[in-house]
Motif scaffolding. Structure first.
Motif, PDB file in Angstrom:
ATOM      1  N   ARG A   1      -9.920  -4.371   6.932  1.00 34.51           N
ATOM      2  CA  ARG A   1     -10.634  -4.794   5.723  1.00 34.51           C
ATOM      3  C   ARG A   1     -12.121  -4.924   6.059  1.00 34.51           C
ATOM      4  NH1 ARG A   1      -7.908  -6.269   1.425  1.00 34.51           N
ATOM      5  NH2 ARG A   1      -5.690  -6.670   1.568  1.00 34.51           N
TER       6      ARG A   1
ATOM      7  N   ALA B   1      -8.417   1.909   3.399  1.00 35.18           N
ATOM      8  CA  ALA B   1      -7.146   2.630   3.441  1.00 35.18           C
ATOM      9  C   ALA B   1      -7.187   3.910   4.265  1.00 35.18           C
ATOM     10  CB  ALA B   1      -6.681   2.924   2.014  1.00 35.18           C
TER      11      ALA B   1
ATOM     12  N   ASP C   1      -3.817  -9.594   6.342  1.00 32.47           N
ATOM     13  CA  ASP C   1      -3.759  -9.957   4.935  1.00 32.47           C
ATOM     14  C   ASP C   1      -3.583  -8.707   4.075  1.00 32.47           C
ATOM     15  OD1 ASP C   1      -4.019 -11.356   2.495  1.00 32.47           O
ATOM     16  OD2 ASP C   1      -6.193 -11.086   2.503  1.00 32.47           O
ATOM     17  N   HIS C   2      -2.464  -8.612   3.406  1.00 31.65           N
ATOM     18  CA  HIS C   2      -2.254  -7.565   2.405  1.00 31.65           C
ATOM     19  C   HIS C   2      -1.122  -8.010   1.491  1.00 31.65           C
ATOM     20  CE1 HIS C   2      -1.611  -3.838   0.322  1.00 31.65           C
ATOM     21  NE2 HIS C   2      -2.732  -3.382   0.856  1.00 31.65           N
ATOM     22  N   GLU C   3      -1.386  -7.985   0.205  1.00 37.43           N
ATOM     23  CA  GLU C   3      -0.431  -8.523  -0.770  1.00 37.43           C
ATOM     24  C   GLU C   3       0.907  -7.785  -0.805  1.00 37.43           C
ATOM     25  OE1 GLU C   3      -3.207  -5.580  -2.553  1.00 37.43           O
ATOM     26  OE2 GLU C   3      -3.537  -7.438  -1.468  1.00 37.43           O
ATOM     27  N   SER C   4       0.946  -6.521  -0.432  1.00 39.49           N
ATOM     28  CA  SER C   4       2.213  -5.781  -0.408  1.00 39.49           C
ATOM     29  C   SER C   4       2.998  -6.014   0.878  1.00 39.49           C
ATOM     30  CB  SER C   4       1.954  -4.276  -0.563  1.00 39.49           C
ATOM     31  OG  SER C   4       1.411  -3.994  -1.820  1.00 39.49           O
TER      32      SER C   4
ATOM     33  N   VAL D   1      -2.179   1.780   9.163  1.00 35.40           N
ATOM     34  CA  VAL D   1      -1.424   0.576   8.839  1.00 35.40           C
ATOM     35  C   VAL D   1      -0.524   0.330  10.049  1.00 35.40           C
ATOM     36  CG1 VAL D   1       0.313  -0.441   7.310  1.00 35.40           C
ATOM     37  CG2 VAL D   1      -1.462   1.081   6.362  1.00 35.40           C
TER      38      VAL D   1
ATOM     39  N   VAL E   1      -4.086  -4.379   8.975  1.00 33.55           N
ATOM     40  CA  VAL E   1      -4.833  -3.357   8.249  1.00 33.55           C
ATOM     41  C   VAL E   1      -6.310  -3.654   8.470  1.00 33.55           C
ATOM     42  CG1 VAL E   1      -3.050  -2.992   6.479  1.00 33.55           C
ATOM     43  CG2 VAL E   1      -4.841  -4.692   6.085  1.00 33.55           C
TER      44      VAL E   1
ATOM     45  N   ASP F   1     -12.331  -5.752   0.904  1.00 30.90           N
ATOM     46  CA  ASP F   1     -11.582  -4.565   0.493  1.00 30.90           C
ATOM     47  C   ASP F   1     -10.851  -3.947   1.671  1.00 30.90           C
ATOM     48  OD1 ASP F   1     -12.368  -4.791  -2.127  1.00 30.90           O
ATOM     49  OD2 ASP F   1     -13.826  -3.166  -2.056  1.00 30.90           O
ATOM     50  N   TRP F   2      -9.648  -3.468   1.403  1.00 35.38           N
ATOM     51  CA  TRP F   2      -8.847  -2.751   2.388  1.00 35.38           C
ATOM     52  C   TRP F   2      -9.444  -1.362   2.569  1.00 35.38           C
ATOM     53  CZ3 TRP F   2      -3.949   0.282   0.898  1.00 35.38           C
ATOM     54  CH2 TRP F   2      -3.371   0.857   2.031  1.00 35.38           C
TER      55      TRP F   2
END
Length: 174
Positions: free
Chosen positions: A42, A51, A102-105, A55, A40, A48-49
């Motif tokens: 950032r 969006a 890096d993305h928590e989901s 993806v 993704v 910050d992502w």
């Protein structure tokens, strides 16, 4: 709309039938592969992502690139984006975008086997004035875990867990 991403040439589609016809069999064929990684964009300055940009999910060397735009447009690309190349054209901006793994989901799903891919169509009940009505999300199923890339009304949004009941599921076959 390359947004400085090498290889990003989106072909935006509108509606469940257009997305299913164009990408359904290829998405379904991902089942059985493992999520090897993802990317993704950032911002370097605050982490910050961003969006608005695609993806990218890597399933054992087959990359699917999902990007929502406007209120109802969805582009799905295949092995086109170079996530090792710098995102360019932002020199006059106060922010510096960079590809990140890096993305928590997404991080907890790396290494997991994909068991199915579905298309979800937002059909709110009762029907009425919902700007998101008819938008298409892509749902990746990892056993009992779910990841959806949905239209966040002009950007990507990631959802996990069970889908909202107002989504109509469209199973995909090879």
């Amino acid at each position: 709309m390359d947004r400085g991403i090498r290889g990003f040439e989106p072909a935006f589609l509108v509606g469940i039938e257009a997305v299913r016809r164009t990408h359904g069999p290829r998405l379904a064929a991902l089942a059985g592969r493992r999520l090897a990684g993802f990317a993704v964009v950032r911002f370097v300055e605050d982490g910050d992502w961003f969006a608005d940009l695609p993806v990218v999910l890597d399933f054992d060397g087959i990359r699917v690139e999902v990007c929502h735009w406007k209120f109802d447009e969805l582009s799905i690309g295949w092995n086109e984006i170079d996530t090792t190349a710098a995102v360019t054209g932002w020199e006059s901006s106060e922010f510096t975008p960079r590809w990140s793994g890096d993305h928590e989901s997404l991080a907890p799903l790396v290494g997991r086997e994909l068991t199915a891919v579905r298309l979800l169509e937002w059909r709110p009940r009762p029907p009425g004035r919902d700007m998101a009505a008819g938008t298409v999300a892509v749902e990746f199923v990892f056993g009992e875990d779910f990841l959806r890339i949905v239209n966040g009304l002009d950007e990507n949004s990631l959802e996990t867990g069970a889908a909202h009941p107002d989504y109509v599921r469209h199973e995909l076959t090879r």
